[in-house]
Write a protein that holds these residues in place. Sequence first.
Motif, PDB file in Angstrom:
ATOM      1  N   ALA A  16       0.817  -1.221   0.000  1.00  0.00           N
ATOM      2  CA  ALA A  16       0.000   0.000   0.000  1.00  0.00           C
ATOM      3  C   ALA A  16       0.847   1.264   0.000  1.00  0.00           C
ATOM      4  O   ALA A  16       0.319   2.351   0.207  1.00  0.00           O
ATOM      5  CB  ALA A  16      -0.921  -0.007   1.216  1.00  0.00           C
ATOM      6  N   GLY A  17       2.154   1.147  -0.210  1.00  0.00           N
ATOM      7  CA  GLY A  17       3.029   2.316  -0.236  1.00  0.00           C
ATOM      8  C   GLY A  17       3.571   2.663   1.137  1.00  0.00           C
ATOM      9  O   GLY A  17       2.975   2.322   2.174  1.00  0.00           O
ATOM     10  N   SER A  18       4.722   3.333   1.145  1.00  0.00           N
ATOM     11  CA  SER A  18       5.382   3.762   2.380  1.00  0.00           C
ATOM     12  C   SER A  18       5.730   2.591   3.294  1.00  0.00           C
ATOM     13  O   SER A  18       5.758   2.728   4.516  1.00  0.00           O
ATOM     14  CB  SER A  18       4.512   4.774   3.138  1.00  0.00           C
ATOM     15  N   GLY A  19       5.958   1.421   2.690  1.00  0.00           N
ATOM     16  CA  GLY A  19       6.333   0.243   3.460  1.00  0.00           C
ATOM     17  C   GLY A  19       5.184  -0.486   4.123  1.00  0.00           C
ATOM     18  O   GLY A  19       5.398  -1.480   4.803  1.00  0.00           O
ATOM     19  N   ALA A  20       3.964   0.029   3.956  1.00  0.00           N
ATOM     20  CA  ALA A  20       2.789  -0.594   4.576  1.00  0.00           C
ATOM     21  C   ALA A  20       2.111  -1.543   3.597  1.00  0.00           C
ATOM     22  O   ALA A  20       2.370  -1.534   2.385  1.00  0.00           O
ATOM     23  CB  ALA A  20       1.812   0.475   5.034  1.00  0.00           C
ATOM     24  N   CYS A  21       1.230  -2.373   4.123  1.00  0.00           N
ATOM     25  CA  CYS A  21       0.450  -3.267   3.275  1.00  0.00           C
ATOM     26  C   CYS A  21      -0.949  -3.415   3.853  1.00  0.00           C
ATOM     27  O   CYS A  21      -1.203  -3.071   5.008  1.00  0.00           O
ATOM     28  CB  CYS A  21       1.125  -4.634   3.152  1.00  0.00           C
ATOM     29  N   MET A  22      -1.832  -3.899   3.014  1.00  0.00           N
ATOM     30  CA  MET A  22      -3.196  -4.195   3.434  1.00  0.00           C
ATOM     31  C   MET A  22      -3.359  -5.707   3.464  1.00  0.00           C
ATOM     32  O   MET A  22      -2.879  -6.409   2.576  1.00  0.00           O
ATOM     33  CB  MET A  22      -4.205  -3.564   2.481  1.00  0.00           C
ATOM     34  N   ILE A  23      -4.059  -6.184   4.488  1.00  0.00           N
ATOM     35  CA  ILE A  23      -4.334  -7.617   4.636  1.00  0.00           C
ATOM     36  C   ILE A  23      -5.841  -7.786   4.587  1.00  0.00           C
ATOM     37  O   ILE A  23      -6.555  -7.258   5.442  1.00  0.00           O
ATOM     38  CB  ILE A  23      -3.762  -8.150   5.964  1.00  0.00           C
ATOM     39  N   SER A  24      -6.324  -8.495   3.591  1.00  0.00           N
ATOM     40  CA  SER A  24      -7.776  -8.610   3.413  1.00  0.00           C
ATOM     41  C   SER A  24      -8.183 -10.074   3.266  1.00  0.00           C
ATOM     42  O   SER A  24      -7.434 -10.896   2.721  1.00  0.00           O
ATOM     43  CB  SER A  24      -8.234  -7.822   2.187  1.00  0.00           C
ATOM     44  N   ALA A  25      -9.367 -10.392   3.767  1.00  0.00           N
ATOM     45  CA  ALA A  25      -9.897 -11.749   3.669  1.00  0.00           C
ATOM     46  C   ALA A  25     -10.195 -12.083   2.216  1.00  0.00           C
ATOM     47  O   ALA A  25     -10.714 -11.255   1.463  1.00  0.00           O
ATOM     48  CB  ALA A  25     -11.161 -11.872   4.508  1.00  0.00           C
ATOM     49  N   VAL A  26      -9.870 -13.317   1.814  1.00  0.00           N
ATOM     50  CA  VAL A  26     -10.144 -13.758   0.444  1.00  0.00           C
ATOM     51  C   VAL A  26     -11.603 -14.167   0.293  1.00  0.00           C
ATOM     52  O   VAL A  26     -12.252 -13.829  -0.691  1.00  0.00           O
ATOM     53  CB  VAL A  26      -9.199 -14.917   0.064  1.00  0.00           C
ATOM     54  N   SER A  27     -12.149 -14.888   1.260  1.00  0.00           N
ATOM     55  CA  SER A  27     -13.549 -15.298   1.194  1.00  0.00           C
ATOM     56  C   SER A  27     -14.465 -14.149   1.628  1.00  0.00           C
ATOM     57  O   SER A  27     -14.024 -13.190   2.265  1.00  0.00           O
ATOM     58  CB  SER A  27     -13.781 -16.530   2.084  1.00  0.00           C
ATOM     59  N   SER A  28     -15.720 -14.260   1.287  1.00  0.00           N
ATOM     60  CA  SER A  28     -16.668 -13.168   1.535  1.00  0.00           C
ATOM     61  C   SER A  28     -16.943 -13.010   3.034  1.00  0.00           C
ATOM     62  O   SER A  28     -16.947 -13.980   3.803  1.00  0.00           O
ATOM     63  CB  SER A  28     -17.982 -13.440   0.796  1.00  0.00           C
ATOM     64  N   THR A  29     -17.193 -11.755   3.430  1.00  0.00           N
ATOM     65  CA  THR A  29     -17.511 -11.422   4.828  1.00  0.00           C
ATOM     66  C   THR A  29     -18.617 -10.381   4.838  1.00  0.00           C
ATOM     67  O   THR A  29     -18.732  -9.580   3.907  1.00  0.00           O
ATOM     68  CB  THR A  29     -16.283 -10.858   5.561  1.00  0.00           C
ATOM     69  N   SER A  30     -19.407 -10.401   5.903  1.00  0.00           N
ATOM     70  CA  SER A  30     -20.488  -9.413   5.995  1.00  0.00           C
ATOM     71  C   SER A  30     -19.951  -8.036   6.371  1.00  0.00           C
ATOM     72  O   SER A  30     -20.505  -7.011   5.978  1.00  0.00           O
ATOM     73  CB  SER A  30     -21.546  -9.882   7.003  1.00  0.00           C
ATOM     74  N   ARG A  31     -18.882  -8.000   7.185  1.00  0.00           N
ATOM     75  CA  ARG A  31     -18.214  -6.734   7.456  1.00  0.00           C
ATOM     76  C   ARG A  31     -16.724  -6.964   7.247  1.00  0.00           C
ATOM     77  O   ARG A  31     -16.036  -7.512   8.096  1.00  0.00           O
ATOM     78  CB  ARG A  31     -18.472  -6.236   8.891  1.00  0.00           C
ATOM     79  N   GLY A  32     -16.292  -6.490   6.125  1.00  0.00           N
ATOM     80  CA  GLY A  32     -14.905  -6.734   5.789  1.00  0.00           C
ATOM     81  C   GLY A  32     -14.597  -6.108   4.444  1.00  0.00           C
ATOM     82  O   GLY A  32     -15.334  -5.227   3.999  1.00  0.00           O
ATOM     83  N   PRO A  33     -13.537  -6.530   3.833  1.00  0.00           N
ATOM     84  CA  PRO A  33     -12.701  -7.696   4.133  1.00  0.00           C
ATOM     85  C   PRO A  33     -11.381  -7.373   4.847  1.00  0.00           C
ATOM     86  O   PRO A  33     -10.572  -8.261   5.051  1.00  0.00           O
ATOM     87  CB  PRO A  33     -12.387  -8.213   2.736  1.00  0.00           C
ATOM     88  N   TYR A  34     -11.182  -6.095   5.246  1.00  0.00           N
ATOM     89  CA  TYR A  34      -9.843  -5.663   5.650  1.00  0.00           C
ATOM     90  C   TYR A  34      -9.552  -5.959   7.128  1.00  0.00           C
ATOM     91  O   TYR A  34     -10.349  -5.628   8.004  1.00  0.00           O
ATOM     92  CB  TYR A  34      -9.683  -4.169   5.378  1.00  0.00           C
ATOM     93  N   LEU A  35      -8.383  -6.544   7.361  1.00  0.00           N
ATOM     94  CA  LEU A  35      -7.913  -6.737   8.729  1.00  0.00           C
ATOM     95  C   LEU A  35      -7.684  -5.366   9.353  1.00  0.00           C
ATOM     96  O   LEU A  35      -7.013  -4.509   8.770  1.00  0.00           O
ATOM     97  CB  LEU A  35      -6.613  -7.544   8.732  1.00  0.00           C
TER      98      LEU A  35
END
Length: 210
Positions: A161-180
């Motif tokens: 995601a830039g600046s050394g950061a990253c996003m971690i997101s669920a692959v399967s579907s979620t009702s409130r998501g998908p981002y950690l």
Amino acid sequence: FTVLVGMIAATVCLWRRKVAASSFKGSSEEAMRATYPNKHAAKTQRGMQTLTVERNVATRATQTDIPQASGKYNPGPFVVKTESPSQRGPFLGRDRQKHAGLWHRAGKNQLWMIEHVRADVYTLRTHSHAERGPFLSHDQRATVDLWHARGANQYWRITLAGSGACMISAVSSTSRGPYLSHDGRKTVDLWTRVGCNQRWLIPGWSPAEA
């Protein structure tokens, strides 16, 4: 005349002795080779063995000097930490049972193996033992915890995601998501959109090559 005959006879006798001695020398060497074949073969084999050892040493040295492939993926273990501040954090951790959350220091319960599955999909597995684990998981709603087996709900997409950061997101579907995500205190769960609390740092980690 008698003296002349004696001189001729002595000369012939001396010649016969030389011929016999020469023949005996050749036959004795052949006899020695026939009687002790291993002794003569050993000299040849010893020379070949020395050459073979030198070749092996040279081969090992050459193989040692060859650098390893630079694209090999390293699964860790790594710490995963929040980019934004949190009251009890910033390290993604878990307790001895199944609950995930933030912790203020990095110990064995805050170490994760990030194992490549395919493309940009990974599993996050605890480095130390957990009663119900070891895979970071979600319940297809908002809860993030540990699960004992690897399946769809234990797959995570990690993208830079830039600046050394990253996003971690669920692959399967979620009702409130998908981002950690985290709530700025200690709770780790899923959130619907990307913001500062959904950005994570994984020092030393690099994504696997496609």
